[in-house]
Design an enzyme around this catalytic site. Structure first.
Site, PDB file in Angstrom:
ATOM      1  CD  GLU A  44      -2.566  -1.530   2.487  1.00 20.14           C
ATOM      2  OE1 GLU A  44      -3.686  -0.587   2.538  1.00 20.14           O
ATOM      3  OE2 GLU A  44      -2.363  -2.301   3.402  1.00 20.14           O
ATOM      4  CB  SER A 180      -5.194  -1.689  -0.098  1.00 18.03           C
ATOM      5  OG  SER A 180      -5.027  -0.562   0.402  1.00 18.03           O
ATOM      6  CE1 TYR A 250      -6.797   3.637  -1.229  1.00 15.14           C
ATOM      7  CE2 TYR A 250      -6.464   1.351  -2.243  1.00 15.14           C
ATOM      8  CZ  TYR A 250      -6.578   2.395  -1.101  1.00 15.14           C
ATOM      9  OH  TYR A 250      -6.630   1.988   0.151  1.00 15.14           O
ATOM     10  NE  ARG A 289     -12.132   2.347   6.157  1.00 15.86           N
ATOM     11  CZ  ARG A 289     -10.894   1.794   5.485  1.00 15.86           C
ATOM     12  NH1 ARG A 289     -10.208   2.750   5.072  1.00 15.86           N
ATOM     13  NH2 ARG A 289     -10.574   0.564   5.510  1.00 15.86           N
ATOM     14  CG  ASP A 291     -13.745  -1.098   5.854  1.00 19.01           C
ATOM     15  OD1 ASP A 291     -13.935   0.028   5.638  1.00 19.01           O
ATOM     16  OD2 ASP A 291     -12.643  -1.624   5.588  1.00 19.01           O
ATOM     17  CD  GLU A 304     -10.991  -5.184   6.712  1.00 16.95           C
ATOM     18  OE1 GLU A 304     -10.029  -4.529   6.329  1.00 16.95           O
ATOM     19  OE2 GLU A 304     -11.036  -6.394   6.079  1.00 16.95           O
ATOM     20  CG  ASN A 306      -7.645   1.187   8.084  1.00 18.31           C
ATOM     21  OD1 ASN A 306      -6.634   2.244   8.436  1.00 18.31           O
ATOM     22  ND2 ASN A 306      -7.363   0.366   6.879  1.00 18.31           N
ATOM     23  N   GLY A 310      -7.379   5.524   4.971  1.00 18.32           N
ATOM     24  CA  GLY A 310      -6.933   6.306   3.621  1.00 18.32           C
ATOM     25  C   GLY A 310      -7.414   7.880   3.713  1.00 18.32           C
TER      26      GLY A 310
END
Length: 343
Positions: A44, A180, A250, A289, A291, A304, A306, A310
């Site tokens: 990443e 990612s 991305y 963050r 998900d 999950e 984070n 990002g």
């Protein structure tokens, strides 16, 4: 859930209106030098560099001196020779999110934005994170975590048959660590499971195999600007082609985002509750963050968390910050200020 929504709105209002307030005798004007860590050695790397550039540009817009550095062999010399007030890590993947860099920053004595090392380790290990969040009453997909060695030790064919017999189809295979969508594969039939594991093991020695939950994929950012964690509006993720892989994440135009997500009010409140619960269950700090996926029955399921979301132009956290009526640059500055106050 209505009370939770009210609390979140109150927190957002306070955050939006209180960014210049005096906290313990220090104001944001005391923040003038921030070092943004970006790059790293994970797959990443490029995403991290893009995140770093955006954070630096945002801080500079508010008059904060901000520079970038990589987590390389000269980092410790850099920190010793010219220590910044605060480090803002936006390193993704291993070392950036597994607690190692933050452990090092603790050794050096430099304050930083984000979760402490032990919390990073728990969040980065997806099976561990699932267990801790499930213990707080949040739904998680049923699954198993199996190392590569067990397939050779016990026989791959028999083990794969047992996995399918127990979990059924469809499945989702992903590395037990990392982000990612590297090494992550949707599995619709038994023949595809073996190749999905091969792809997964290219990024981790352990595979997390889960029942695939069909529904609406969302991410929910959580901020804590000094008055406790609050959830940002959920971002609904609709990738072109149906798979939210690296390119979809991305590449501008590859994914359509809806923020706030197109969810009933009670489901949106449940998603906010799940994200805040995950943030607290894992001991996260400042920003995270989560998900999630909302199934056809409106049940919110944790996937999950984070610790270094990002920050690119296609990342969901900045989209949610904007949807909440907050200025992304001010949020970056206030997160750095929080770290400075901890020092």
């Amino acid at each position: 859930m209505a009370e939770l929504a009210d609390e979140n709105q109150s927190a957002r209002d306070h955050a939006a209106g209180g960014t210049e307030r005096d906290l313990e005798g220090a104001t944001v004007s005391d923040l003038n030098r921030v070092l943004v860590l970006a790059g790293g050695m994970s797959p990443e790397h490029e995403v991290s560099l893009r995140s770093g550039r955006r954070v630096v540009e945002s801080l500079r817009r508010l008059g904060v001196e901000a520079q970038t550095a990589d987590a390389d062999s000269v980092l410790l010399d850099t920190l010793a020779a010219d220590p910044p007030q605060v480090v803002f890590p936006v390193l993704h993947g291993a070392s950036g999110e597994d607690g190692a860099i933050r452990e090092t920053l603790d050794l050096v004595g430099v304050p930083y934005v984000g979760a402490p090392p032990q919390s990073c380790r728990m969040a980065f290990a997806k099976p561990t994170a699932k267990s801790l969040v499930a213990a707080r009453g949040i739904a998680v997909p049923r699954g198993v975590a199996l190392p590569r060695t067990v397939f050779s030790d016990l026989g791959a064919k028999a083990l794969l048959e047992r996995v399918i017999a127990t979990l059924g189809l469809p499945l989702f295979v992903k590395p037990d660590q990392g982000g990612s969508a590297f090494g992550a594969t949707a599995v619709d039939d038994a023949a595809a499971l073996s190749s999905a594991l091969v792809s997964c093991f290219a990024y981790s020695s352990t595979a997390l195999i889960e029942q695939r939950v069909s529904g609406t994929e969302i991410s929910v950012g959580v901020l804590d600007l000094g008055d406790g964690p609050f959830a940002l509006p959920a971002v609904e993720i609709v990738p072109d082609g149906g798979v939210y892989d690296y390119a979809a994440r991305y590449t501008a135009g590859k994914t359509e985002f809806f923020c706030p997500a197109r969810l009933p009010e009670d489901v949106a409140a449940a998603a906010a509750h799940a994200a805040i619960t995950a943030h607290q269950a894992l001991g996260l700090r400042d920003v995270s963050r989560t998900d999630l996926i909302v199934d056809r029955d409106g049940r919110v399921c944790f996937l999950e968390a984070n610790v270094a979301p990002g920050m690119t132009e296609t990342s969901t956290l900045p989209l949610a910050v904007e949807a909440a009526g907050l200025d992304f640059a001010v949020v970056c500055r206030d997160l750095a200020h929080q770290a400075l106050l901890r020092a």
